[in-house]
Design a protein around this motif. Structure first.
Motif, PDB file in Angstrom:
ATOM      1  N   GLU A  20       0.828  -1.202   0.000  1.00 58.96           N
ATOM      2  CA  GLU A  20       0.000   0.000   0.000  1.00 58.96           C
ATOM      3  C   GLU A  20       0.866   1.257   0.000  1.00 58.96           C
ATOM      4  N   ARG A  21       1.947   1.213   0.781  1.00 54.10           N
ATOM      5  CA  ARG A  21       2.859   2.358   0.822  1.00 54.10           C
ATOM      6  C   ARG A  21       3.541   2.565  -0.518  1.00 54.10           C
ATOM      7  N   ASP A  22       4.013   1.458  -1.124  1.00 59.75           N
ATOM      8  CA  ASP A  22       4.678   1.556  -2.425  1.00 59.75           C
ATOM      9  C   ASP A  22       3.735   2.107  -3.480  1.00 59.75           C
ATOM     10  N   GLU A  23       2.485   1.659  -3.422  1.00 58.21           N
ATOM     11  CA  GLU A  23       1.487   2.142  -4.384  1.00 58.21           C
ATOM     12  C   GLU A  23       1.237   3.631  -4.179  1.00 58.21           C
ATOM     13  N   ARG A  24       1.193   4.047  -2.921  1.00 56.75           N
ATOM     14  CA  ARG A  24       0.978   5.454  -2.623  1.00 56.75           C
ATOM     15  C   ARG A  24       2.156   6.298  -3.109  1.00 56.75           C
ATOM     16  N   ILE A  25       3.371   5.763  -2.938  1.00 51.21           N
ATOM     17  CA  ILE A  25       4.566   6.457  -3.412  1.00 51.21           C
ATOM     18  C   ILE A  25       4.523   6.603  -4.925  1.00 51.21           C
ATOM     19  N   ARG A  26       4.102   5.520  -5.615  1.00 45.49           N
ATOM     20  CA  ARG A  26       4.002   5.582  -7.075  1.00 45.49           C
ATOM     21  C   ARG A  26       2.982   6.624  -7.507  1.00 45.49           C
ATOM     22  N   GLU A  27       1.855   6.675  -6.789  1.00 45.97           N
ATOM     23  CA  GLU A  27       0.809   7.651  -7.117  1.00 45.97           C
ATOM     24  C   GLU A  27       1.323   9.077  -6.921  1.00 45.97           C
ATOM     25  N   LEU A  28       2.031   9.292  -5.808  1.00 42.86           N
ATOM     26  CA  LEU A  28       2.564  10.627  -5.539  1.00 42.86           C
ATOM     27  C   LEU A  28       3.624  11.021  -6.558  1.00 42.86           C
ATOM     28  N   GLU A  29       4.492  10.053  -6.936  1.00 42.36           N
ATOM     29  CA  GLU A  29       5.514  10.339  -7.927  1.00 42.36           C
ATOM     30  C   GLU A  29       4.886  10.657  -9.275  1.00 42.36           C
ATOM     31  N   GLU A  30       3.841   9.914  -9.633  1.00 41.53           N
ATOM     32  CA  GLU A  30       3.139  10.163 -10.892  1.00 41.53           C
ATOM     33  C   GLU A  30       2.464  11.531 -10.871  1.00 41.53           C
ATOM     34  N   HIS A  31       1.852  11.848  -9.719  1.00 42.24           N
ATOM     35  CA  HIS A  31       1.199  13.152  -9.578  1.00 42.24           C
ATOM     36  C   HIS A  31       2.228  14.275  -9.664  1.00 42.24           C
ATOM     37  N   LEU A  32       3.389  14.067  -9.025  1.00 40.89           N
ATOM     38  CA  LEU A  32       4.453  15.062  -9.070  1.00 40.89           C
ATOM     39  C   LEU A  32       4.967  15.247 -10.488  1.00 40.89           C
ATOM     40  N   PHE A  33       5.115  14.132 -11.204  1.00 44.68           N
ATOM     41  CA  PHE A  33       5.602  14.190 -12.586  1.00 44.68           C
ATOM     42  C   PHE A  33       4.617  14.958 -13.467  1.00 44.68           C
ATOM     43  N   LYS A  34       3.302  14.647 -13.320  1.00 44.43           N
ATOM     44  CA  LYS A  34       2.289  15.343 -14.116  1.00 44.43           C
ATOM     45  C   LYS A  34       2.216  16.819 -13.748  1.00 44.43           C
ATOM     46  N   SER A  35       2.359  17.116 -12.467  1.00 42.45           N
ATOM     47  CA  SER A  35       2.338  18.513 -12.029  1.00 42.45           C
ATOM     48  C   SER A  35       3.516  19.284 -12.612  1.00 42.45           C
ATOM     49  N   GLU A  36       4.677  18.622 -12.641  1.00 39.12           N
ATOM     50  CA  GLU A  36       5.867  19.255 -13.200  1.00 39.12           C
ATOM     51  C   GLU A  36       5.693  19.492 -14.698  1.00 39.12           C
ATOM     52  N   GLN A  37       5.073  18.515 -15.382  1.00 38.77           N
ATOM     53  CA  GLN A  37       4.804  18.685 -16.809  1.00 38.77           C
ATOM     54  C   GLN A  37       3.866  19.858 -17.040  1.00 38.77           C
ATOM     55  N   THR A  38       2.824  19.937 -16.234  1.00 45.16           N
ATOM     56  CA  THR A  38       1.870  21.035 -16.356  1.00 45.16           C
ATOM     57  C   THR A  38       2.540  22.373 -16.098  1.00 45.16           C
ATOM     58  N   ARG A  39       3.396  22.414 -15.070  1.00 45.02           N
ATOM     59  CA  ARG A  39       4.099  23.657 -14.757  1.00 45.02           C
ATOM     60  C   ARG A  39       4.988  24.085 -15.913  1.00 45.02           C
ATOM     61  N   ARG A  40       5.693  23.108 -16.520  1.00 47.53           N
ATOM     62  CA  ARG A  40       6.567  23.429 -17.637  1.00 47.53           C
ATOM     63  C   ARG A  40       5.763  23.940 -18.829  1.00 47.53           C
ATOM     64  N   ILE A  41       4.622  23.297 -19.089  1.00 48.87           N
ATOM     65  CA  ILE A  41       3.779  23.714 -20.215  1.00 48.87           C
ATOM     66  C   ILE A  41       3.273  25.138 -20.001  1.00 48.87           C
ATOM     67  N   MET A  42       2.804  25.424 -18.778  1.00 51.50           N
ATOM     68  CA  MET A  42       2.302  26.760 -18.477  1.00 51.50           C
ATOM     69  C   MET A  42       3.434  27.795 -18.559  1.00 51.50           C
ATOM     70  N   HIS A  43       4.612  27.408 -18.088  1.00 50.06           N
ATOM     71  CA  HIS A  43       5.762  28.315 -18.163  1.00 50.06           C
ATOM     72  C   HIS A  43       6.084  28.633 -19.618  1.00 50.06           C
ATOM     73  N   ASN A  44       6.072  27.602 -20.471  1.00 51.35           N
ATOM     74  CA  ASN A  44       6.368  27.803 -21.884  1.00 51.35           C
ATOM     75  C   ASN A  44       5.325  28.686 -22.555  1.00 51.35           C
ATOM     76  N   ARG A  45       4.055  28.512 -22.163  1.00 51.40           N
ATOM     77  CA  ARG A  45       3.002  29.337 -22.752  1.00 51.40           C
ATOM     78  C   ARG A  45       3.151  30.795 -22.346  1.00 51.40           C
ATOM     79  N   ILE A  46       3.514  31.001 -21.087  1.00 48.40           N
ATOM     80  CA  ILE A  46       3.737  32.372 -20.619  1.00 48.40           C
ATOM     81  C   ILE A  46       4.906  32.998 -21.379  1.00 48.40           C
ATOM     82  N   GLN A  47       5.969  32.209 -21.559  1.00 48.97           N
ATOM     83  CA  GLN A  47       7.131  32.711 -22.291  1.00 48.97           C
ATOM     84  C   GLN A  47       6.767  33.050 -23.733  1.00 48.97           C
ATOM     85  N   GLU A  48       5.912  32.215 -24.349  1.00 47.91           N
ATOM     86  CA  GLU A  48       5.499  32.466 -25.721  1.00 47.91           C
ATOM     87  C   GLU A  48       4.659  33.727 -25.819  1.00 47.91           C
TER      88      GLU A  48
END
Length: 435
Positions: free
Chosen positions: A32-60
């Protein structure tokens, strides 16, 4: 007495059951802990992708000049540095910032940019970050990507690379990506034509690096048959003086510059033609040996890819361009040893003057000046369309990892910091609707 063992066996079985039950509980908790860690890592990865996309749009939207920084790894020739195992540059794990230490002053400065590459990042990892930028040329934008840094910092390796494998640079990878995308877009009734030019700016003079090459696409057999005849055709072309001019639409072009057509219907054939373009340009470019670099580029080189696409269904026409610039390295006369050679000295002065003019342009743009000194050098005049709000621009800052070069690296980073603040405005797409 006979009942005692039975009772003991019962207690032993109960203990075993409890142990098994506890193990199952702990195993479930760990899973259960490992699954939760995977979920958090996936959420962090998606959040980072979203942040990068928004940053790029602002720059554009702002039209900011993107700035990427790349530190090359240590090379065998760096062994002359007494601190060669202790680099003053430390790239942060976030991939967007770095620290640099001045060993002579024991000072540390932190810089943040759109992307920072550590020495371990290969050519493929670098191109992944610029692939979307390259795609904009197909969409009808004027795109400019240029590498900046001291001599020997890896600019030419980043832009051109070597061979046909993993060490290929941005230029061959960009052309390959465009050819592949053109093939995909052909299913949507798009037809593209593509041509390549390659020039250098040597001592403030424009020089065609593809003089003598045929402007029409040749097959492999034709290239072999005509290779021996090309030198004679270049003799009449070398007298052609290149000039930067404006067309009827006010766009800058180089009059007299060779344009070599690249086949777009066959990616393999198109890449073969590009390889010939690169080999011809490399043979013609001005290079020399200095104390800092055995193969020091003594000129700025600019690879231009001209694109025109027509949609057969609705008549839409897009015209884009990709300008990939390998700037000559800034250098101090005391380190390069160019002062002892009159020819090298003149080259160094011309290089530093044009780079200074580039800095003046960025300073004027950052300050919102009414007059931008694009005409102060051939380099800035040539890149005016890309740097004046009509296009998209990205600067690669290349750094040497040695302690001896920390002063030059710090100057490059401070220059890049100013460039990153320049707002050109939203880029204009070059598209016409014919129907």
């Amino acid at each position: 007495r006979r009942s005692c063992p039975a009772e003991g066996d019962s207690n032993g079985d109960a203990s075993t059951d409890h142990t098994t039950e506890d193990s199952a509980v702990w195993k479930a908790r760990v899973e259960e802990r490992d699954e939760r860690i995977r979920e958090l890592e996936e959420h962090l990865f998606k959040s980072e992708q979203t942040r990068r996309i928004m940053h790029n749009r602002i720059q554009e939207l702002r039209g900011n000049i993107r700035v990427f920084v790349r530190t090359r790894p240590f090379l065998p020739g760096d062994c002359c540095d007494s601190n060669n195992n202790d680099s003053p540059i430390c790239v942060a794990p976030d991939g967007e910032s770095l620290d640099i230490v001045r060993f002579d002053r024991d000072e540390r400065e932190t810089f943040a940019f759109d992307k920072v590459f550590s020495p371990s990042v290969g050519q493929d990892g670098v191109f992944t970050e610029v692939s979307d930028f390259v795609q904009s040329a197909l969409d009808g934008f004027h795109v400019c990507l240029f590498s900046y840094g001291q001599t020997g910092s890896g600019k030419t390796h980043t832009m051109q690379g070597s061979g046909n494998g993993v060490m290929r640079g941005i230029i061959p990878r960009a052309v390959e990506q465009i050819l592949n995308q053109v093939g995909v877009m052909s299913n949507q009734r798009w037809q593209f034509t593509m041509s390549a030019s390659f020039l250098e700016i040597y001592n403030e003079e424009l020089k065609d690096l593809l003089v003598g090459m045929s402007s029409t696409p040749l097959t492999r057999k034709e290239r072999r048959e005509t290779s021996s005849a090309r030198p004679s055709s270049s003799s009449s072309s070398t007298t052609t003086k290149l000039a930067i001019k404006r067309d009827i639409k006010g766009k800058i072009y180089v009059d007299g510059l060779t344009k070599v057509k690249i086949v777009t219907s066959d990616t393999l054939e198109g890449m073969k033609q590009l390889e010939e373009v690169m080999i011809t340009a490399a043979r013609s470019r001005s290079v020399a040996s200095t104390k800092m670099n055995s193969q020091s580029s003594r000129s700025h080189s600019v690879f231009m890819l001209h694109l025109r696409g027509v949609n057969q269904e609705n008549g839409t026409v897009v015209q884009g361009s990709l300008n990939l610039c390998d700037l000559a390295g800034s250098e101090r006369l005391s380190r390069s040893g160019a002062a002892s050679d009159a020819k090298r000295l003149r080259e160094t002065q011309a290089i530093n003057k044009s780079l200074s003019s580039l800095g003046d342009v960025f300073t004027a743009l950052a300050n919102g000046a009414s007059h931008i000194p694009f005409r102060n050098s051939k380099l800035t005049y040539l890149l005016q369309d890309c740097l004046s709000g009509d296009g998209k621009a990205l600067m690669f800052v290349n750094l040497s990892p040695t302690a001896q070069s920390s002063h030059e690296s710090l100057c490059s980073l401070r220059f890049a910091q100013r460039v990153n603040k320049v707002e050109l405005g939203k880029a204009k797409k070059n598209v016409q609707y014919m129907k």
